[in-house]
Design a protein around this motif. Sequence first.
Motif, PDB file in Angstrom:
ATOM      1  N   LEU A 219     -10.225  28.908  14.068  1.00  0.00           N
ATOM      2  CA  LEU A 219     -11.728  28.976  14.013  1.00  0.00           C
ATOM      3  C   LEU A 219     -12.210  27.734  12.968  1.00  0.00           C
ATOM      4  O   LEU A 219     -13.329  27.311  13.153  1.00  0.00           O
ATOM      5  N   LEU A 223     -15.289  25.020  13.639  1.00  0.00           N
ATOM      6  CA  LEU A 223     -16.420  24.869  12.568  1.00  0.00           C
ATOM      7  C   LEU A 223     -16.364  23.421  11.991  1.00  0.00           C
ATOM      8  O   LEU A 223     -17.406  22.766  11.846  1.00  0.00           O
ATOM      9  N   ARG A 226     -17.839  20.828  14.050  1.00  0.00           N
ATOM     10  CA  ARG A 226     -19.122  20.883  14.619  1.00  0.00           C
ATOM     11  C   ARG A 226     -19.966  20.568  13.328  1.00  0.00           C
ATOM     12  O   ARG A 226     -21.421  20.401  13.595  1.00  0.00           O
ATOM     13  N   PHE A 227     -19.833  21.194  12.304  1.00  0.00           N
ATOM     14  CA  PHE A 227     -20.839  21.290  11.049  1.00  0.00           C
ATOM     15  C   PHE A 227     -20.223  20.502   9.700  1.00  0.00           C
ATOM     16  O   PHE A 227     -19.203  20.386   9.623  1.00  0.00           O
ATOM     17  N   LEU A 229     -19.164  20.807   6.637  1.00  0.00           N
ATOM     18  CA  LEU A 229     -18.748  21.781   5.532  1.00  0.00           C
ATOM     19  C   LEU A 229     -18.569  21.194   4.348  1.00  0.00           C
ATOM     20  O   LEU A 229     -17.886  19.996   4.290  1.00  0.00           O
ATOM     21  N   VAL A 241     -16.412  29.724   4.885  1.00  0.00           N
ATOM     22  CA  VAL A 241     -16.867  28.502   4.938  1.00  0.00           C
ATOM     23  C   VAL A 241     -18.433  28.420   4.159  1.00  0.00           C
ATOM     24  O   VAL A 241     -19.075  29.071   3.970  1.00  0.00           O
ATOM     25  N   THR A 243     -21.593  25.569   3.692  1.00  0.00           N
ATOM     26  CA  THR A 243     -22.218  24.333   4.260  1.00  0.00           C
ATOM     27  C   THR A 243     -22.882  23.367   3.308  1.00  0.00           C
ATOM     28  O   THR A 243     -22.961  23.888   2.183  1.00  0.00           O
ATOM     29  N   VAL A 252     -24.793  27.843  11.687  1.00  0.00           N
ATOM     30  CA  VAL A 252     -23.386  28.180  11.775  1.00  0.00           C
ATOM     31  C   VAL A 252     -23.310  29.627  12.225  1.00  0.00           C
ATOM     32  O   VAL A 252     -22.525  29.848  13.106  1.00  0.00           O
ATOM     33  N   GLU A 253     -24.087  30.575  11.697  1.00  0.00           N
ATOM     34  CA  GLU A 253     -24.128  31.879  12.031  1.00  0.00           C
ATOM     35  C   GLU A 253     -24.550  32.066  13.532  1.00  0.00           C
ATOM     36  O   GLU A 253     -24.216  33.053  14.292  1.00  0.00           O
ATOM     37  N   PHE A 255     -23.822  29.944  15.962  1.00  0.00           N
ATOM     38  CA  PHE A 255     -22.952  29.405  16.670  1.00  0.00           C
ATOM     39  C   PHE A 255     -21.762  30.522  16.779  1.00  0.00           C
ATOM     40  O   PHE A 255     -21.188  30.872  17.907  1.00  0.00           O
ATOM     41  N   LEU A 256     -21.448  31.310  15.518  1.00  0.00           N
ATOM     42  CA  LEU A 256     -20.342  32.178  15.591  1.00  0.00           C
ATOM     43  C   LEU A 256     -20.746  33.353  16.437  1.00  0.00           C
ATOM     44  O   LEU A 256     -19.957  34.108  16.817  1.00  0.00           O
ATOM     45  N   VAL A 269     -20.083  33.208   5.749  1.00  0.00           N
ATOM     46  CA  VAL A 269     -20.635  31.759   5.598  1.00  0.00           C
ATOM     47  C   VAL A 269     -21.609  31.755   4.374  1.00  0.00           C
ATOM     48  O   VAL A 269     -22.630  32.521   4.295  1.00  0.00           O
TER      49      VAL A 269
END
Length: 463
Positions: A219, A223, A226-227, A229, A241, A243, A252-253, A255-256, A269
């Motif tokens: 996981l 992430l 895609r983001f 971090l 994680v 950001t 991010v939230e 996506f999760l 997050v």
Amino acid sequence: MTNDVNSDGRRHTMRAGALSVAVALMLALTGCGPVDAGTSAAEAFERDFADVDGVASVDAGGHNNLPFSGSVDAHVTADPDLSDVQVDRLAATFSEYMRTHSANVSWNASVTIGGMTVGVGEDDDFGVLNIEVARELIATPHVQLVEVGLIYSDEKVLVAVDSPDALADGYGAAAAAVQRLGITDGRSNAHAISTPAGFEIDDESWDGEATRITPALTLFQLLLERFALIGAEVTPAELSVRTAGEDDVPAVEAFLAGIPLPVDLVVDVQGGATTIDGATQAARSVAEAIADLEVSAEIHASENYVNVTVPTAADADSVLAAVGDLPEFSDVSGFGIRTETQDFRVFDRPADFADSLAIARAALALPGVDKIEISRPDADDQEPTARFEFADSDEATISAFATTMKPLLLERGWHTWINAAGSVEWFTAADPLVLDDRVSGKRDAEEQEFADMLVRLWDAAAG
């Protein structure tokens, strides 16, 4: 001589000379060695290894656990241009030294060779295997630093890589190294970190048992692709994680929320410099106000407490100015500010924080000051504590300390710790000054000289 009182109230005397003879006779009969076995062994090691071929530096510290027995923490840094053969020879010399100097002393030993730090022991094979594993790890792409087999370390194998993108591969190499070491007792965890800091993976293994790190690791990689971090902590039970900004957290939230998450994995997050961990609304509001300043390196709101890390001590005034008049500020239980270098820290209840900050600010102007900590816990039964460290212990330094700090510390009777170039004393601010008794016994001549000077200069200063 020493004086004792008999049951009938009469004094009897034991002369020190007779006692010394008895101790000497006991040592001669038992072969116990020095009573300060740990510190004596550490000093001897530093002397003996200072001129060994291939040694760049030596550092050792001793602990006198019991009379005539102790332990030594010993570290050798090798010359960076040594060949592998020369390094192996140096490690063997180190092991041989420990074997022949272990009658009353246990050893915690390590050697640094370039980017590798490895544990060595009395058994040659222990050091040989650690060095072999470390060499293989340091040759792995993107690996910059390696630690293998350090006895009291938080991990059995540590690998530092040069970027977050290489973190998963670095962890994989560290985990394979743990398997090669064949550890079945104690810590057996592989740990990978990135430089600059902010990302880490730790499988938290004990006794050689595998942990379920793969779901969290998979996981994390998802992430990371895609983001943007700026930090992450990956363990079998939790993935945290961070950001680049707080505005990135909702994406991010979202996506999760759209993917199946591993069972029993906690995912957290956070965004930007702020961490919210079960914080009350008051603590959350204070943290948000500080975040708007954009001067803080880190803001942490947990339960009803807020702690802020700032680049310099001068930034503390800006932080307090931003929150001091907020209604929510008076509702938090405790508030703290410290610098990134941790040489300046203030923690107190909001109502008294400005006064405590003023004490720290005054200390900051003192000559030779290295570290300042002003702290009062929120519990009523815990006394406020002030800690100061100075580079020098001369009269000018202590006179400036007494003149400036005495009136400030007297106000709330601060329990004060001062370390002036290794001369350490505890006392509760009062006039006249009475130093705390030493837990370890009487002061030696040099310590007493410093204590007398501290009392004299403090009592002479205006209150």
